[in-house]
Design a protein around this motif. Structure first.
Motif, PDB file in Angstrom:
ATOM      1  N   MET A   1       0.808  -1.186   0.000  1.00  0.00           N
ATOM      2  CA  MET A   1       0.000   0.000   0.000  1.00  0.00           C
ATOM      3  C   MET A   1       0.850   1.248   0.000  1.00  0.00           C
ATOM      4  N   ALA A   2       2.071   1.150  -0.454  1.00  0.00           N
ATOM      5  CA  ALA A   2       2.975   2.278  -0.460  1.00  0.00           C
ATOM      6  C   ALA A   2       2.591   3.313  -1.506  1.00  0.00           C
ATOM      7  N   ASP A   3       1.872   2.906  -2.553  1.00  0.00           N
ATOM      8  CA  ASP A   3       1.532   3.833  -3.624  1.00  0.00           C
ATOM      9  C   ASP A   3       0.157   4.472  -3.443  1.00  0.00           C
ATOM     10  N   MET A   4      -0.443   4.378  -2.269  1.00  0.00           N
ATOM     11  CA  MET A   4      -1.737   4.998  -2.016  1.00  0.00           C
ATOM     12  C   MET A   4      -1.588   6.510  -1.880  1.00  0.00           C
ATOM     13  N   SER A   5      -2.562   7.244  -2.391  1.00  0.00           N
ATOM     14  CA  SER A   5      -2.535   8.692  -2.256  1.00  0.00           C
ATOM     15  C   SER A   5      -2.879   9.084  -0.819  1.00  0.00           C
ATOM     16  N   ALA A   6      -2.654  10.340  -0.502  1.00  0.00           N
ATOM     17  CA  ALA A   6      -2.908  10.829   0.852  1.00  0.00           C
ATOM     18  C   ALA A   6      -4.394  10.769   1.179  1.00  0.00           C
ATOM     19  N   SER A   7      -5.261  11.087   0.198  1.00  0.00           N
ATOM     20  CA  SER A   7      -6.703  11.071   0.474  1.00  0.00           C
ATOM     21  C   SER A   7      -7.201   9.642   0.673  1.00  0.00           C
ATOM     22  N   ALA A   8      -6.665   8.700  -0.076  1.00  0.00           N
ATOM     23  CA  ALA A   8      -7.060   7.308   0.099  1.00  0.00           C
ATOM     24  C   ALA A   8      -6.588   6.795   1.455  1.00  0.00           C
ATOM     25  N   SER A   9      -5.392   7.201   1.856  1.00  0.00           N
ATOM     26  CA  SER A   9      -4.876   6.789   3.157  1.00  0.00           C
ATOM     27  C   SER A   9      -5.720   7.378   4.277  1.00  0.00           C
ATOM     28  N   LEU A  10      -6.135   8.636   4.121  1.00  0.00           N
ATOM     29  CA  LEU A  10      -6.983   9.275   5.120  1.00  0.00           C
ATOM     30  C   LEU A  10      -8.349   8.579   5.190  1.00  0.00           C
ATOM     31  N   ALA A  11      -8.890   8.224   4.034  1.00  0.00           N
ATOM     32  CA  ALA A  11     -10.180   7.536   4.008  1.00  0.00           C
ATOM     33  C   ALA A  11     -10.078   6.180   4.687  1.00  0.00           C
ATOM     34  N   MET A  12      -8.990   5.475   4.450  1.00  0.00           N
ATOM     35  CA  MET A  12      -8.795   4.172   5.094  1.00  0.00           C
ATOM     36  C   MET A  12      -8.665   4.332   6.603  1.00  0.00           C
ATOM     37  N   THR A  13      -8.030   5.406   7.038  1.00  0.00           N
ATOM     38  CA  THR A  13      -7.864   5.645   8.467  1.00  0.00           C
ATOM     39  C   THR A  13      -9.212   5.876   9.136  1.00  0.00           C
ATOM     40  N   HIS A  14     -10.111   6.581   8.458  1.00  0.00           N
ATOM     41  CA  HIS A  14     -11.428   6.846   9.028  1.00  0.00           C
ATOM     42  C   HIS A  14     -12.330   5.623   8.971  1.00  0.00           C
ATOM     43  N   LEU A  15     -12.082   4.703   8.048  1.00  0.00           N
ATOM     44  CA  LEU A  15     -12.935   3.527   7.908  1.00  0.00           C
ATOM     45  C   LEU A  15     -12.497   2.365   8.802  1.00  0.00           C
ATOM     46  N   VAL A  16     -11.321   2.468   9.416  1.00  0.00           N
ATOM     47  CA  VAL A  16     -10.827   1.372  10.261  1.00  0.00           C
ATOM     48  C   VAL A  16     -11.778   1.077  11.412  1.00  0.00           C
ATOM     49  N   PRO A  17     -12.306   2.083  12.134  1.00  0.00           N
ATOM     50  CA  PRO A  17     -13.264   1.752  13.210  1.00  0.00           C
ATOM     51  C   PRO A  17     -14.516   1.052  12.681  1.00  0.00           C
ATOM     52  N   LEU A  18     -14.964   1.406  11.478  1.00  0.00           N
ATOM     53  CA  LEU A  18     -16.131   0.749  10.892  1.00  0.00           C
ATOM     54  C   LEU A  18     -15.802  -0.679  10.479  1.00  0.00           C
ATOM     55  N   ALA A  19     -14.557  -0.920  10.086  1.00  0.00           N
ATOM     56  CA  ALA A  19     -14.162  -2.250   9.640  1.00  0.00           C
ATOM     57  C   ALA A  19     -14.181  -3.252  10.781  1.00  0.00           C
ATOM     58  N   LYS A  20     -14.016  -2.802  11.996  1.00  0.00           N
ATOM     59  CA  LYS A  20     -14.049  -3.717  13.129  1.00  0.00           C
ATOM     60  C   LYS A  20     -15.457  -4.262  13.341  1.00  0.00           C
ATOM     61  N   GLU A  21     -16.468  -3.457  13.003  1.00  0.00           N
ATOM     62  CA  GLU A  21     -17.845  -3.895  13.135  1.00  0.00           C
ATOM     63  C   GLU A  21     -18.294  -4.723  11.948  1.00  0.00           C
ATOM     64  N   PHE A  22     -17.604  -4.632  10.827  1.00  0.00           N
ATOM     65  CA  PHE A  22     -17.993  -5.304   9.591  1.00  0.00           C
ATOM     66  C   PHE A  22     -17.616  -6.775   9.652  1.00  0.00           C
ATOM     67  N   ASP A  23     -18.574  -7.647   9.392  1.00  0.00           N
ATOM     68  CA  ASP A  23     -18.337  -9.086   9.371  1.00  0.00           C
ATOM     69  C   ASP A  23     -17.955  -9.484   7.942  1.00  0.00           C
ATOM     70  N   GLU A  24     -16.740  -9.967   7.751  1.00  0.00           N
ATOM     71  CA  GLU A  24     -16.256 -10.315   6.412  1.00  0.00           C
ATOM     72  C   GLU A  24     -16.953 -11.540   5.848  1.00  0.00           C
ATOM     73  N   ASP A  25     -17.571 -12.361   6.681  1.00  0.00           N
ATOM     74  CA  ASP A  25     -18.260 -13.557   6.208  1.00  0.00           C
ATOM     75  C   ASP A  25     -19.701 -13.275   5.777  1.00  0.00           C
ATOM     76  N   LYS A  26     -20.199 -12.096   6.093  1.00  0.00           N
ATOM     77  CA  LYS A  26     -21.580 -11.741   5.755  1.00  0.00           C
ATOM     78  C   LYS A  26     -21.571 -10.747   4.592  1.00  0.00           C
TER      79      LYS A  26
END
Length: 80
Positions: A1-26
């Motif tokens: 993920m070294a080639d990610m832009s700053a905005s994509a990295s920021l978006a991923m940072t904000h989505l991390v708390p939501l990802a903990k609630e997300f069930d990958e099997d559903k």
């Protein structure tokens, strides 16, 4: 993920708390899946209605033979 832009990295940072609630099997189809299914159901309903209308116009009675029964018929003999 070294080639990610700053905005994509920021978006991923904000989505991390939501990802903990997300069930990958559903996996759910969501609104788009419902819309596609509804359009397909309406298309099938319209085709069935059209088919019933066309089948109602078909005459299933066989016409009587125009040629008399004693007339010569093709016996399959060929002169060529």
């Amino acid at each position: 993920m070294a080639d990610m832009s700053a905005s994509a990295s920021l978006a991923m940072t904000h989505l991390v708390p939501l990802a903990k609630e997300f069930d990958e099997d559903k996996v759910t189809p969501g609104v788009l899946g419902f819309i596609v299914f509804a359009v397909m159901a309406l298309a099938v309903w319209g085709l069935m209605k059209s088919m019933n209308r066309h089948m109602g116009r078909v005459n299933f009675a066989e016409p009587e033979d125009a040629a008399p029964k004693g007339a010569a018929s093709d016996t399959g003999n060929s002169t060529a």
